[in-house]
Scaffold this motif. Structure first.
Motif, PDB file in Angstrom:
ATOM      1  N   ILE A 194       0.868  -1.173   0.000  1.00  0.00           N
ATOM      2  CA  ILE A 194       0.000   0.000   0.000  1.00  0.00           C
ATOM      3  C   ILE A 194       0.906   1.225   0.000  1.00  0.00           C
ATOM      4  O   ILE A 194       1.658   1.454   0.954  1.00  0.00           O
ATOM      5  N   VAL A 195       0.835   1.989  -1.066  1.00  0.00           N
ATOM      6  CA  VAL A 195       1.738   3.130  -1.244  1.00  0.00           C
ATOM      7  C   VAL A 195       1.268   4.293  -0.377  1.00  0.00           C
ATOM      8  O   VAL A 195       0.126   4.746  -0.499  1.00  0.00           O
ATOM      9  N   THR A 196       2.114   4.751   0.527  1.00  0.00           N
ATOM     10  CA  THR A 196       1.803   5.913   1.372  1.00  0.00           C
ATOM     11  C   THR A 196       2.625   7.133   0.975  1.00  0.00           C
ATOM     12  O   THR A 196       2.362   8.236   1.436  1.00  0.00           O
ATOM     13  N   GLU A 197       3.629   6.911   0.136  1.00  0.00           N
ATOM     14  CA  GLU A 197       4.423   8.018  -0.402  1.00  0.00           C
ATOM     15  C   GLU A 197       5.007   7.603  -1.745  1.00  0.00           C
ATOM     16  O   GLU A 197       5.136   6.413  -2.050  1.00  0.00           O
ATOM     17  N   PHE A 198       5.326   8.601  -2.558  1.00  0.00           N
ATOM     18  CA  PHE A 198       5.884   8.342  -3.889  1.00  0.00           C
ATOM     19  C   PHE A 198       7.299   8.896  -3.980  1.00  0.00           C
ATOM     20  O   PHE A 198       7.695   9.788  -3.221  1.00  0.00           O
ATOM     21  N   PRO A 231      -1.070  10.710 -16.413  1.00  0.00           N
ATOM     22  CA  PRO A 231      -0.418   9.645 -17.203  1.00  0.00           C
ATOM     23  C   PRO A 231       0.615   8.811 -16.439  1.00  0.00           C
ATOM     24  O   PRO A 231       0.542   7.575 -16.471  1.00  0.00           O
ATOM     25  N   PRO A 232       1.590   9.414 -15.722  1.00  0.00           N
ATOM     26  CA  PRO A 232       2.557   8.577 -14.995  1.00  0.00           C
ATOM     27  C   PRO A 232       1.935   7.769 -13.861  1.00  0.00           C
ATOM     28  O   PRO A 232       2.399   6.672 -13.550  1.00  0.00           O
ATOM     29  N   LEU A 233       0.880   8.290 -13.241  1.00  0.00           N
ATOM     30  CA  LEU A 233       0.199   7.548 -12.176  1.00  0.00           C
ATOM     31  C   LEU A 233      -0.563   6.353 -12.747  1.00  0.00           C
ATOM     32  O   LEU A 233      -0.599   5.284 -12.140  1.00  0.00           O
ATOM     33  N   LEU A 234      -1.150   6.508 -13.909  1.00  0.00           N
ATOM     34  CA  LEU A 234      -1.838   5.384 -14.559  1.00  0.00           C
ATOM     35  C   LEU A 234      -0.840   4.305 -14.966  1.00  0.00           C
ATOM     36  O   LEU A 234      -1.124   3.112 -14.852  1.00  0.00           O
ATOM     37  N   ALA A 235       0.331   4.726 -15.431  1.00  0.00           N
ATOM     38  CA  ALA A 235       1.363   3.761 -15.830  1.00  0.00           C
ATOM     39  C   ALA A 235       1.896   2.979 -14.634  1.00  0.00           C
ATOM     40  O   ALA A 235       2.419   1.878 -14.787  1.00  0.00           O
ATOM     41  N   LEU A 236       1.743   3.556 -13.433  1.00  0.00           N
ATOM     42  CA  LEU A 236       2.239   2.925 -12.208  1.00  0.00           C
ATOM     43  C   LEU A 236       1.206   1.996 -11.575  1.00  0.00           C
ATOM     44  O   LEU A 236       1.511   1.253 -10.643  1.00  0.00           O
ATOM     45  N   PHE A 276      -1.342   0.850  -6.583  1.00  0.00           N
ATOM     46  CA  PHE A 276      -0.100   1.094  -7.308  1.00  0.00           C
ATOM     47  C   PHE A 276       0.918  -0.009  -7.061  1.00  0.00           C
ATOM     48  O   PHE A 276       1.076  -0.480  -5.930  1.00  0.00           O
ATOM     49  N   CYS A 277       1.603  -0.398  -8.136  1.00  0.00           N
ATOM     50  CA  CYS A 277       2.589  -1.487  -8.043  1.00  0.00           C
ATOM     51  C   CYS A 277       3.867  -1.046  -7.318  1.00  0.00           C
ATOM     52  O   CYS A 277       4.592  -1.871  -6.782  1.00  0.00           O
ATOM     53  N   GLY A 278       4.155   0.220  -7.350  1.00  0.00           N
ATOM     54  CA  GLY A 278       5.369   0.721  -6.710  1.00  0.00           C
ATOM     55  C   GLY A 278       5.286   2.218  -6.512  1.00  0.00           C
ATOM     56  O   GLY A 278       4.353   2.869  -6.989  1.00  0.00           O
ATOM     57  N   PRO A 279       6.262   2.797  -5.832  1.00  0.00           N
ATOM     58  CA  PRO A 279       6.177   4.215  -5.494  1.00  0.00           C
ATOM     59  C   PRO A 279       6.899   5.151  -6.471  1.00  0.00           C
ATOM     60  O   PRO A 279       6.789   6.362  -6.344  1.00  0.00           O
TER      61      PRO A 279
END
Length: 310
Positions: free
Chosen positions: A9-13, A182-187, A169-172
């Motif tokens: 669970i991503v809490t920060e990017f 766009p970059p958030l959708l790719a993630l 999200f698969c990663g941060p």
């Protein structure tokens, strides 16, 4: 903590920024700090000058005031964080911070596009119907148009952000210098078909629709200019229209390009450069083309500076 899908669970990017090359980072910091200061201080000067000078309290200058405020919000939501990341190599942004940046950026993007169309319509009325201009573009019409701009921009940003909030999200790591759709959708590890559909709808209606309406307005304006008898009048009018159309084209072209292709085809090295055009460069061009070339605006700024100096 792990979710049922076995993804963290991503809490920060982690935002990678414009470049990870140490030799380039110093140069980029200086360039974008300069651009930000010019855009921020210049737009603030326009906002204060229009508010201070009662002679500028007309529809035309209200429509110059609005994009100046939008550009301040847009650049301030992006560039300070980008500069901090470049200077300190601190690439972390909280989940809430990322979503806030996404909201304000998406809002400013939508507002800017609709404002371009509104400003083109204002110019169309002023040039094609000069005797009826004050009757058509009255106080109530200004309030109505700006309310429509706000409603469209807020609705668009809330829809996009609401759909992003549902994703896993698969990663941060975001290979970009801002939290953009766009970059958030790719993630995302979740299906993004609905998100991409909404992006296409927004792109077709907001970007392409506003682009077409803006150019139709300027088509009528150019037709009216051709009827001007004096060569000097034609030259002045064409110079104004051409500079406006250049800014509009520079803004719409990269926006349409960025949002029209699916998340799987994003190439961030190239898309970061394209995104820089409509997030950083265009707000500075707006400043120069729409405001600083205007003689009444120049007089208003001089009066403001004289008042400050005294």
């Amino acid at each position: 903590r792990q979710s049922r899908m076995n993804h963290s669970i991503v809490t920060e990017f982690i935002i990678l920024g414009l470049s990870r090359n140490p030799e380039l980072q110093g140069v980029l910091f200086v360039i974008f700090l300069f651009i930000y200061l010019v855009a921020f201080l210049g737009n603030m000067l326009i906002v204060v000058a229009i508010i201070y000078n009662t002679t500028l309290h007309t529809p035309m200058y209200v429509f110059l005031l609005a994009p100046a405020i939008v550009d301040i919000i847009c650049t301030t939501s992006i560039i300070p964080k980008m500069l901090w990341t470049t200077l300190t190599s601190e690439e972390i942004i909280s989940y809430g911070g990322c979503m806030s940046q996404l909201f304000f950026f998406t809002w400013s993007l939508g507002a800017e596009m609709v404002l371009f169309t509104t400003m083109a319509y204002d110019r169309y009325v002023a040039i094609c119907f000069p005797l009826r201009c004050t009757t058509i573009m009255n106080h109530h019409m200004c309030v109505a148009l700006l309310s429509i701009v706000m409603a469209i921009a807020v609705t668009s940003s809330l829809v996009h952000m609401g759909l992003i909030l549902k994703l896993t999200f698969c990663g941060p790591t975001i290979g970009h210098f801002l939290c953009e759709t766009p970059p958030l959708l790719a993630l995302s590890c979740s299906p993004v078909r609905v998100n991409e559909l909404m992006v296409y709808v927004a792109d077709d209606i907001l970007a392409v629709g506003d682009f077409i309406l803006t150019f139709i307005s300027y088509g009528f304006i150019i037709a009216a200019i051709l009827k001007i008898r004096t060569a000097e009048g034609k030259k002045k009018a064409f110079s104004t229209c051409s500079s406006h159309l250049i800014v509009v084209s520079l803004y719409y072209s990269p926006v349409i390009y960025t949002y029209i292709h699916p998340a799987t085809s994003y190439t961030f090295d190239k898309d970061k450069v394209v995104a820089a055009l409509y997030t950083i460069v265009t707000p500075t061009l707006n400043l120069i083309v729409y405001s600083f070339q205007n003689k009444e605006m120049q007089v208003g700024i001089k009066l403001l500076l004289l008042h400050i100096s005294h």
